[in-house]
Design an enzyme around this catalytic site. Structure first.
Site, PDB file in Angstrom:
ATOM      1  N   LYS A  79       0.967  -1.347   0.121  1.00 50.34           N
ATOM      2  CA  LYS A  79       0.061   0.089  -0.084  1.00 50.34           C
ATOM      3  C   LYS A  79       0.854   1.309   0.009  1.00 50.34           C
ATOM      4  O   LYS A  79       1.935   1.256   0.754  1.00 50.34           O
ATOM      5  CB  LYS A  79      -0.898  -0.258   1.337  1.00 50.34           C
ATOM      6  CG  LYS A  79      -1.720   1.065   1.388  1.00 50.34           C
ATOM      7  CD  LYS A  79      -2.594   1.120   2.612  1.00 50.34           C
ATOM      8  CE  LYS A  79      -3.246   2.481   2.914  1.00 50.34           C
ATOM      9  NZ  LYS A  79      -4.229   2.787   1.902  1.00 50.34           N
ATOM     10  N   SER A 125       6.329   5.617  -1.176  1.00 51.53           N
ATOM     11  CA  SER A 125       7.408   4.921  -1.842  1.00 51.53           C
ATOM     12  C   SER A 125       8.263   4.349  -0.407  1.00 51.53           C
ATOM     13  O   SER A 125       9.426   4.095  -0.609  1.00 51.53           O
ATOM     14  CB  SER A 125       8.376   5.819  -2.641  1.00 51.53           C
ATOM     15  OG  SER A 125       7.647   6.173  -3.484  1.00 51.53           O
ATOM     16  N   ARG A 126       7.531   4.189   0.536  1.00 58.29           N
ATOM     17  CA  ARG A 126       8.270   3.581   1.811  1.00 58.29           C
ATOM     18  C   ARG A 126       9.244   4.674   2.366  1.00 58.29           C
ATOM     19  O   ARG A 126      10.111   4.266   3.288  1.00 58.29           O
ATOM     20  CB  ARG A 126       8.840   2.315   1.542  1.00 58.29           C
ATOM     21  CG  ARG A 126       8.078   1.162   1.088  1.00 58.29           C
ATOM     22  CD  ARG A 126       6.925   0.889   2.427  1.00 58.29           C
ATOM     23  NE  ARG A 126       6.298  -0.536   2.142  1.00 58.29           N
ATOM     24  CZ  ARG A 126       4.822  -0.360   1.586  1.00 58.29           C
ATOM     25  NH1 ARG A 126       4.434   0.767   1.603  1.00 58.29           N
ATOM     26  NH2 ARG A 126       4.153  -1.577   1.618  1.00 58.29           N
ATOM     27  N   LEU A 127       8.928   6.020   1.838  1.00 59.48           N
ATOM     28  CA  LEU A 127       9.966   6.934   2.669  1.00 59.48           C
ATOM     29  C   LEU A 127       9.274   7.494   3.736  1.00 59.48           C
ATOM     30  O   LEU A 127       8.895   8.600   3.901  1.00 59.48           O
ATOM     31  CB  LEU A 127      10.510   7.827   1.663  1.00 59.48           C
ATOM     32  CG  LEU A 127      11.304   7.398   0.300  1.00 59.48           C
ATOM     33  CD1 LEU A 127      11.443   8.358  -0.592  1.00 59.48           C
ATOM     34  CD2 LEU A 127      12.483   6.960   0.750  1.00 59.48           C
TER      35      LEU A 127
END
Length: 215
Positions: A11, A192-194
């Protein structure tokens, strides 16, 4: 072996951000702000938190418990003092709490030490519980092996007969714990998982140091 269908589950988080310039100087104030967001955002069971404990030789265990209060003293929950978690807490008071508020794409991780709540606090909360819950706290030998569901139901019936509809007093083997925080991390999901991760650490002088962690 990698299960490709599981590996493909993902997600992208886009609801909010978290910057050092935005957070409160004191982590309990920041938690209070996020707590209010969870309530107004109708997060389901916002007070459900993972409690992680471990034995003195490092064997961990975890379970969901319910937060019942928080203030400058710490985070309060209740349980059976003879349960597995309580036995581990007696030998190793270092714990971690984890809240996951999926609807807000947020986590809060708390590391600290635990102590028993004052007797008056445990009595007040126990007396506020529904009668069936008070009876259950007496009837259940929490974490002990039992022969079957019928044993538990028989114990409940026995307690009901003993009190004959009267409200029981809190048993001395059931009560509260307060987790006194030493580290609190606020995690906000980002694209973006940042992710944004803001860490509060209690210093030896009693102040809180604020740092950003890499995602």
């Amino acid at each position: 072996m990698l299960n490709q269908k599981i590996a493909e589950l993902r997600k992208d988080y886009r609801l909010a951000s978290l910057d050092e310039s935005e957070v409160a100087a004191y982590p309990l104030l920041q938690f209070g702000k996020w707590w209010q967001d969870a309530i107004t955002g109708e997060v389901e069971e916002a007070n459900a938190m993972t409690l992680a404990t471990s034995t003195p030789d490092g064997h961990p265990s975890a379970r969901i418990v319910l937060l019942k209060s928080f203030d400058e003293e710490g985070f309060l929950f209740f349980t059976n003092y003879e349960s597995r978690k309580a036995q581990e807490l007696a030998l190793n008071p270092h714990v971690t709490l984890l809240f996951f508020w999926r609807e807000l794409e947020r986590q809060v991780r708390i590391e600290g030490t635990v102590c028993k709540a004052p007797v008056a606090v445990s009595n007040e909360y126990y007396d506020s519980r529904p009668l069936e819950s008070r009876i259950g706290a007496i009837a259940s030998p929490q974490s002990k092996v039992i022969p079957g569901r019928s044993f538990l139901e028989e114990q409940v019936d026995q307690v009901k007969k003993e009190y004959k509809g009267n409200a029981p007093q809190r048993p001395n083997y059931w009560g509260g714990y307060i987790v006194k925080p030493q580290v609190i991390e606020f995690w906000q999901g980002r694209s973006s998982r940042l992710h944004d991760r803001i860490l509060y650490t209690l210093t030896t002088e009693g102040s809180w140091k604020i740092e950003r962690l890499a995602p």
